[in-house]
Design an enzyme around this catalytic site. Structure first.
Site, PDB file in Angstrom:
ATOM      1  N   ARG A 142       0.827  -1.213   0.000  1.00 13.12           N
ATOM      2  CA  ARG A 142       0.000   0.000   0.000  1.00 13.12           C
ATOM      3  C   ARG A 142       0.863   1.267   0.000  1.00 13.12           C
ATOM      4  O   ARG A 142       0.541   2.265  -0.640  1.00 13.12           O
ATOM      5  CB  ARG A 142      -0.951  -0.014   1.199  1.00 13.12           C
ATOM      6  CG  ARG A 142      -2.044  -1.067   1.024  1.00 13.12           C
ATOM      7  CD  ARG A 142      -2.902  -1.216   2.267  1.00 13.12           C
ATOM      8  NE  ARG A 142      -3.484   0.038   2.689  1.00 13.12           N
ATOM      9  CZ  ARG A 142      -3.832   0.311   3.944  1.00 13.12           C
ATOM     10  NH1 ARG A 142      -3.653  -0.575   4.897  1.00 13.12           N
ATOM     11  NH2 ARG A 142      -4.377   1.465   4.246  1.00 13.12           N
ATOM     12  N   VAL A 154      -5.132   7.005   5.981  1.00 15.45           N
ATOM     13  CA  VAL A 154      -3.788   7.045   6.567  1.00 15.45           C
ATOM     14  C   VAL A 154      -2.763   7.464   5.506  1.00 15.45           C
ATOM     15  O   VAL A 154      -1.569   7.435   5.754  1.00 15.45           O
ATOM     16  CB  VAL A 154      -3.411   5.660   7.161  1.00 15.45           C
ATOM     17  CG1 VAL A 154      -4.340   5.283   8.308  1.00 15.45           C
ATOM     18  CG2 VAL A 154      -3.431   4.556   6.087  1.00 15.45           C
ATOM     19  N   HIS A 160      -7.245   7.506  12.035  1.00 16.03           N
ATOM     20  CA  HIS A 160      -6.689   6.147  12.001  1.00 16.03           C
ATOM     21  C   HIS A 160      -5.172   6.139  11.842  1.00 16.03           C
ATOM     22  O   HIS A 160      -4.596   5.135  11.447  1.00 16.03           O
ATOM     23  CB  HIS A 160      -7.353   5.341  10.875  1.00 16.03           C
ATOM     24  CG  HIS A 160      -8.790   5.002  11.162  1.00 16.03           C
ATOM     25  ND1 HIS A 160      -9.664   4.523  10.209  1.00 16.03           N
ATOM     26  CD2 HIS A 160      -9.501   5.069  12.313  1.00 16.03           C
ATOM     27  CE1 HIS A 160     -10.865   4.325  10.768  1.00 16.03           C
ATOM     28  NE2 HIS A 160     -10.786   4.651  12.038  1.00 16.03           N
ATOM     29  N   CYS A 188       7.675   1.715  17.577  1.00 19.64           N
ATOM     30  CA  CYS A 188       8.423   0.597  18.152  1.00 19.64           C
ATOM     31  C   CYS A 188       7.491  -0.176  19.078  1.00 19.64           C
ATOM     32  O   CYS A 188       6.827   0.419  19.937  1.00 19.64           O
ATOM     33  CB  CYS A 188       9.630   1.117  18.927  1.00 19.64           C
ATOM     34  SG  CYS A 188      10.453  -0.194  19.857  1.00 19.64           S
ATOM     35  N   CYS A 223      13.260  -1.715  15.027  1.00 17.95           N
ATOM     36  CA  CYS A 223      13.634  -0.432  15.636  1.00 17.95           C
ATOM     37  C   CYS A 223      15.160  -0.297  15.628  1.00 17.95           C
ATOM     38  O   CYS A 223      15.862  -1.207  16.076  1.00 17.95           O
ATOM     39  CB  CYS A 223      13.092  -0.389  17.060  1.00 17.95           C
ATOM     40  SG  CYS A 223      13.594   1.073  17.977  1.00 17.95           S
ATOM     41  N   CYS A 244      16.428  -0.293  19.501  1.00 16.31           N
ATOM     42  CA  CYS A 244      16.389  -1.435  20.426  1.00 16.31           C
ATOM     43  C   CYS A 244      16.211  -2.783  19.724  1.00 16.31           C
ATOM     44  O   CYS A 244      16.236  -3.820  20.376  1.00 16.31           O
ATOM     45  CB  CYS A 244      15.291  -1.215  21.476  1.00 16.31           C
ATOM     46  SG  CYS A 244      13.646  -1.510  20.821  1.00 16.31           S
ATOM     47  N   GLY A 281     -16.899   9.655   0.505  1.00 18.49           N
ATOM     48  CA  GLY A 281     -16.224   8.392   0.195  1.00 18.49           C
ATOM     49  C   GLY A 281     -15.944   7.486   1.379  1.00 18.49           C
ATOM     50  O   GLY A 281     -14.869   6.925   1.481  1.00 18.49           O
TER      51      GLY A 281
HETATM   52  P1  OAD Z   1     -14.380   1.666   2.446  1.00 17.93           P
HETATM   53  O1  OAD Z   1     -13.512   0.954   1.466  1.00 17.93           O
HETATM   54  O2  OAD Z   1     -15.118   0.854   3.441  1.00 17.93           O
HETATM   55  O3  OAD Z   1     -15.444   2.555   1.666  1.00 17.93           O
HETATM   56  C1  OAD Z   1     -15.122   3.368   0.596  1.00 17.93           C
HETATM   57  C2  OAD Z   1     -16.375   4.116   0.185  1.00 17.93           C
HETATM   58  O4  OAD Z   1     -16.028   5.016  -0.845  1.00 17.93           O
HETATM   59  C3  OAD Z   1     -17.490   3.220  -0.352  1.00 17.93           C
HETATM   60  O5  OAD Z   1     -18.728   3.620   0.255  1.00 17.93           O
HETATM   61  C4  OAD Z   1     -17.520   3.509  -1.858  1.00 17.93           C
HETATM   62  O6  OAD Z   1     -18.828   3.449  -2.387  1.00 17.93           O
HETATM   63  C5  OAD Z   1     -16.990   4.939  -1.894  1.00 17.93           C
HETATM   64  N1  OAD Z   1     -16.267   5.334  -3.117  1.00 17.93           N
HETATM   65  C6  OAD Z   1     -15.442   4.593  -3.887  1.00 17.93           C
HETATM   66  N2  OAD Z   1     -14.913   5.326  -4.868  1.00 17.93           N
HETATM   67  C7  OAD Z   1     -15.401   6.591  -4.719  1.00 17.93           C
HETATM   68  C8  OAD Z   1     -15.208   7.827  -5.408  1.00 17.93           C
HETATM   69  N3  OAD Z   1     -14.396   7.936  -6.455  1.00 17.93           N
HETATM   70  N4  OAD Z   1     -15.870   8.921  -4.946  1.00 17.93           N
HETATM   71  C9  OAD Z   1     -16.713   8.841  -3.888  1.00 17.93           C
HETATM   72  N5  OAD Z   1     -16.915   7.704  -3.192  1.00 17.93           N
HETATM   73  C10 OAD Z   1     -16.272   6.598  -3.591  1.00 17.93           C
HETATM   74  O7  OAD Z   1     -13.450   2.765   3.157  1.00 17.93           O
HETATM   75  P2  OAD Z   1     -13.706   3.552   4.527  1.00 17.93           P
HETATM   76  O8  OAD Z   1     -15.130   3.877   4.718  1.00 17.93           O
HETATM   77  O9  OAD Z   1     -12.740   4.658   4.547  1.00 17.93           O
HETATM   78  O10 OAD Z   1      -9.871   1.314   8.990  1.00 17.93           O
HETATM   79  O11 OAD Z   1     -13.282   2.476   5.585  1.00 17.93           O
HETATM   80  C11 OAD Z   1     -13.245   2.835   6.913  1.00 17.93           C
HETATM   81  C12 OAD Z   1     -12.114   2.132   7.602  1.00 17.93           C
HETATM   82  O12 OAD Z   1     -12.174   0.720   7.359  1.00 17.93           O
HETATM   83  C13 OAD Z   1     -10.734   2.492   7.094  1.00 17.93           C
HETATM   84  O13 OAD Z   1     -10.225   3.660   7.648  1.00 17.93           O
HETATM   85  C14 OAD Z   1      -9.936   1.319   7.540  1.00 17.93           C
HETATM   86  C15 OAD Z   1     -10.841   0.275   6.980  1.00 17.93           C
HETATM   87  O14 OAD Z   1     -10.618  -0.993   7.335  1.00 17.93           O
HETATM   88  C16 OAD Z   1      -8.910   0.692   9.622  1.00 17.93           C
HETATM   89  O15 OAD Z   1      -7.974   0.174   9.039  1.00 17.93           O
HETATM   90  C17 OAD Z   1      -9.060   0.717  11.099  1.00 17.93           C
END
Ligand code: OAD
Length: 269
Positions: free
Chosen positions: A73, A106, A122, A130, A151, A154, A191
């Site tokens: 990523r 992130v 997040h 570390c 790290c 350490c 999004g």
């Molecule tokens: P998701 O992958 O769950 O959702 C992405 C959203 O963006 C979906 O609702 C899509 O329909 C929408 N989408 C995709 N392309 C788009 C575009 N070009 N314009 C507008 N919308 C679009 O991602 P998050 O909601 O960010 O957390 O996920 C939340 C958290 O779950 C993340 O921060 C991460 C993940 O696992 C952790 O890692 C703790």
């Protein structure tokens, strides 16, 4: 007047009257930069879901696998550029004094687009922590020379300085976000699939406190029915138009006010 994107003049008027705007973003805002979202077909990596990899358990079991995923990523993000949606959000700071940007991402792309102080709920993929000393440092190396990285001080394992499933959000960042959601009069939700709590509760906190809540998404989400409007489509297309129309309207209203004030002053002299 309805335009093809579905942005009604009434919505533009409501948003342009707002004084305290919050923008809340998720992975969809970076999708047009080529950064895969978490859910949906592109969210799979070597047949693993993010829920399987982004956990402390997964890291304990197989830190190399988890770092492989982060390295993959990080390389995508290193090659990515902020897109029109990130830039439109950065421009909103010129329109709304004190705008608060809260992101679940992130990737750091909001900062690179010019947003001044995004609240990163997040964490940030360009920092490492570390696992023994808990010290956090910037960690930009990608591809990684050593997997899993250790790290320098350490020798203990480093982990990405991000929030994993089952871990609490950074207290200060979440408190600041909750306060912003409680006190805003408008929120743009861009999004996010709105399924990962507690971050996903912020739009509902805003709605509960009387704010106009508008989501911009390529599909409906669990809270679409609970908020004021869903602007359906890619954020990189919708946001520049929305921001442009809000700016125009606020400009026109500003000019109108000064014309009226100017007229009154002339009339009274
Ligand atoms: P998701 O992958 O769950 O959702 C992405 C959203 O963006 C979906 O609702 C899509 O329909 C929408 N989408 C995709 N392309 C788009 C575009 N070009 N314009 C507008 N919308 C679009 O991602 P998050 O909601 O960010 O957390 O996920 C939340 C958290 O779950 C993340 O921060 C991460 C993940 O696992 C952790 O890692 C703790």
């Amino acid at each position: 007047m309805e335009l093809s994107s579905g942005i009604s003049e009434d919505l533009v008027a409501r948003l342009s009257r707002a004084e305290h705007l919050v923008v809340f973003t998720g992975a969809g805002v970076s999708q047009e930069s080529g950064v895969p979202t978490f859910r949906g077909p592109e969210g799979l990596w070597r047949n693993h879901t993010s829920e399987e990899l982004a956990t402390a358990d997964a890291f304990e079991r197989d830190p190399e696998l988890v770092w492989d995923w982060y390295d993959y990523r990080r390389q995508i993000i290193a090659d990515a550029e902020p897109n029109a949606a990130h830039r439109a959000i950065a421009e909103l700071e010129d329109i709304y004094e004190g705008l608060k940007l809260i992101t679940q991402n992130v990737d750091g792309l909001h900062g690179r687009a010019g947003s001044s102080s995004p609240i990163e709920l997040h964490g940030n993929i360009w920092r490492a922590r570390c696992t023994r000393e808990l010290t956090v440092r910037q960690f930009l190396e990608t591809p990684l020379a050593q997997r899993p990285p250790r790290c320098e001080a350490c020798g203990a394992l480093l982990r990405p300085d991000v929030v994993w499933f089952g871990e609490p959000l950074p207290v200060k960042a979440f408190e600041a976000s909750r306060r912003a959601a409680e006190s805003c009069d408008a929120m743009l939700v861009v999004g996010t699939s709105a399924v990962v709590r507690p971050a996903a509760s912020l739009p509902l906190v805003a709605k509960h406190n009387g704010a106009t809540v508008v989501e911009i998404n390529t599909g409906y989400t669990p809270f679409s029915v609970l908020i004021d409007a869903t602007l359906m489509g890619a954020a990189g297309g919708i946001l520049p138009e929305l921001v442009g129309r809000i700016a125009e309207r606020r400009d026109a209203e500003g000019r109108l006010e000064s014309t009226v004030r100017g007229g009154e002053e002339r009339g009274s002299s």
